[in-house]
Write an enzyme that holds these catalytic residues in place. Sequence first.
Site, PDB file in Angstrom:
ATOM      1  N   LYS A 110       0.851  -1.205   0.000  1.00  0.00           N
ATOM      2  CA  LYS A 110       0.000   0.000   0.000  1.00  0.00           C
ATOM      3  C   LYS A 110       0.883   1.250   0.000  1.00  0.00           C
ATOM      4  O   LYS A 110       0.597   2.219  -0.693  1.00  0.00           O
ATOM      5  CB  LYS A 110      -0.928   0.001   1.223  1.00  0.00           C
ATOM      6  N   LYS A 189      -8.224 -10.580 -15.952  1.00  0.00           N
ATOM      7  CA  LYS A 189      -8.819 -11.155 -14.742  1.00  0.00           C
ATOM      8  C   LYS A 189     -10.013 -10.296 -14.320  1.00  0.00           C
ATOM      9  O   LYS A 189      -9.918  -9.070 -14.312  1.00  0.00           O
ATOM     10  CB  LYS A 189      -7.749 -11.147 -13.635  1.00  0.00           C
ATOM     11  N   LYS A 192     -12.845  -5.777  -9.643  1.00  0.00           N
ATOM     12  CA  LYS A 192     -13.570  -4.512  -9.579  1.00  0.00           C
ATOM     13  C   LYS A 192     -12.671  -3.342  -9.976  1.00  0.00           C
ATOM     14  O   LYS A 192     -13.151  -2.315 -10.446  1.00  0.00           O
ATOM     15  CB  LYS A 192     -14.222  -4.292  -8.207  1.00  0.00           C
TER      16      LYS A 192
HETATM   17  P1  ADP Z   1     -11.177  -7.703  -6.869  1.00  0.00           P
HETATM   18  O1  ADP Z   1     -10.044  -8.116  -7.768  1.00  0.00           O
HETATM   19  O2  ADP Z   1     -12.453  -7.537  -7.627  1.00  0.00           O
HETATM   20  O3  ADP Z   1     -10.833  -6.507  -6.011  1.00  0.00           O
HETATM   21  P2  ADP Z   1     -10.802  -9.114  -4.439  1.00  0.00           P
HETATM   22  O4  ADP Z   1      -9.338  -8.893  -4.508  1.00  0.00           O
HETATM   23  O5  ADP Z   1     -11.622  -8.364  -3.456  1.00  0.00           O
HETATM   24  O6  ADP Z   1     -11.415  -8.915  -5.896  1.00  0.00           O
HETATM   25  O7  ADP Z   1     -11.018 -10.682  -4.263  1.00  0.00           O
HETATM   26  C1  ADP Z   1     -11.803 -11.293  -3.279  1.00  0.00           C
HETATM   27  C2  ADP Z   1     -11.687 -12.789  -3.442  1.00  0.00           C
HETATM   28  O8  ADP Z   1     -12.192 -13.218  -4.715  1.00  0.00           O
HETATM   29  C3  ADP Z   1     -10.225 -13.294  -3.404  1.00  0.00           C
HETATM   30  O9  ADP Z   1     -10.183 -14.476  -2.634  1.00  0.00           O
HETATM   31  C4  ADP Z   1      -9.879 -13.561  -4.842  1.00  0.00           C
HETATM   32  O10 ADP Z   1      -8.954 -14.610  -4.961  1.00  0.00           O
HETATM   33  C5  ADP Z   1     -11.205 -13.935  -5.462  1.00  0.00           C
HETATM   34  N1  ADP Z   1     -11.252 -13.438  -6.849  1.00  0.00           N
HETATM   35  C6  ADP Z   1     -11.328 -12.154  -7.234  1.00  0.00           C
HETATM   36  N2  ADP Z   1     -11.325 -12.037  -8.578  1.00  0.00           N
HETATM   37  C7  ADP Z   1     -11.238 -13.296  -9.073  1.00  0.00           C
HETATM   38  C8  ADP Z   1     -11.183 -13.841 -10.391  1.00  0.00           C
HETATM   39  N3  ADP Z   1     -11.247 -13.077 -11.475  1.00  0.00           N
HETATM   40  N4  ADP Z   1     -11.058 -15.178 -10.527  1.00  0.00           N
HETATM   41  C9  ADP Z   1     -11.018 -15.977  -9.432  1.00  0.00           C
HETATM   42  N5  ADP Z   1     -11.067 -15.529  -8.159  1.00  0.00           N
HETATM   43  C10 ADP Z   1     -11.170 -14.203  -7.960  1.00  0.00           C
END
Ligand code: ADP
Length: 321
Positions: A110, A189, A192
Amino acid sequence: MRVLSGIQPSGQLHIGNFFGAIRQHIALQAEHDSFYFIADYHALTSNPAPADLARRTIEVAMDYIALGLDTEKTVFWRQSDVPEVTELAWLLSCITPMGLLQRCVSFKDKVAQGISPNHGLFAYPVLQAADILIYNADLVPVGADQKQHIEVTRDIAERFNNTYGEIFTMPKEHIIKQVAVVPGVDGRKMSKSYNNTIGIFESEKSVRKKIMRIVTDSTPVAEPKDAEKCNVFALLKLVAKEDELAEWKNKYEKGGTGYGDVKKRLAELIVEYFEPFREKRAELENNIDYVEKLLAKGAERAAAVANKKLAQVREVVGLRK
Ligand code: ADP
Ligand code: TRP
């Protein structure tokens, strides 16, 4: 065996979150004594607008309940409804070396991103340790990025136990296996931060529209196509039954099938897959008081465990019992 995990209230959940994490999270509750909470104290470290924090917290509660979290079986609460955990975090802070926290990768990341860190962000792993230790958790299901925080928790617990006696249970991480990376509508991937998501609870119309816009290559309809390289097929794998999937694979290889046809079917399957969850979510949305009651009940069950542990800790460190 007690399983415990915290869920960050960080906005709309997408199908990548569902297939990558939430599904496994929820499946664990069936086999164990499980404690899940919404980590709103932790979310404060990024200084959200007050109304946003409150809304996202209740939304993620509704999301999890709609997706199958059973509030009878699982103790499910809002972290800040059991404020005793922050007292334990202070008591743990006083035996936590600065160096241990300075080595934490998520903090360093961060800072490297240019975020000017507040003390809460620095102390984040101590509050997380308090979450885990106050509820005597044995197993903590988390994504791989959280492994270090569980190691820090064990380190803190060990120091405490060595100093004051065997008070805390040693927790272990359970790293949720990534089945596959779910691609977003642009082929990267799904995340959000890339604005390429398909929301779990998004309207049917919007889901269909997004799916029709998934990026594919420009192979003409008549030509054979490589299913394993196709974003649409990667999503189809998550929702289609095996025999249907094999049929589509065949159609890709033979040629004569356009991406538009696969997309239409994918949209149908995704809408169908999430329909029961969407219905349940809408019911909860219309009955927020009920959701609040469920959380309050969860907090009561959680507090019973937390208060007992905290009393023990206060006593051994020399505070009034
Ligand atoms: P984002 O990338 O949308 O911010 P997060 O980092 O909050 O998502 O991820 C929350 C959970 O969801 C984590 O355990 C992550 O491994 C899983 N996750 C997020 N995006 C994916 C994806 N595209 N494919 C598989 N798992 C995902
Ligand atoms: N730090 C975790 C995350 O970002 C959330 C969390 C807070 C947590 N307290 C916890 C996870 C205790 C497991 C146990 O995902």
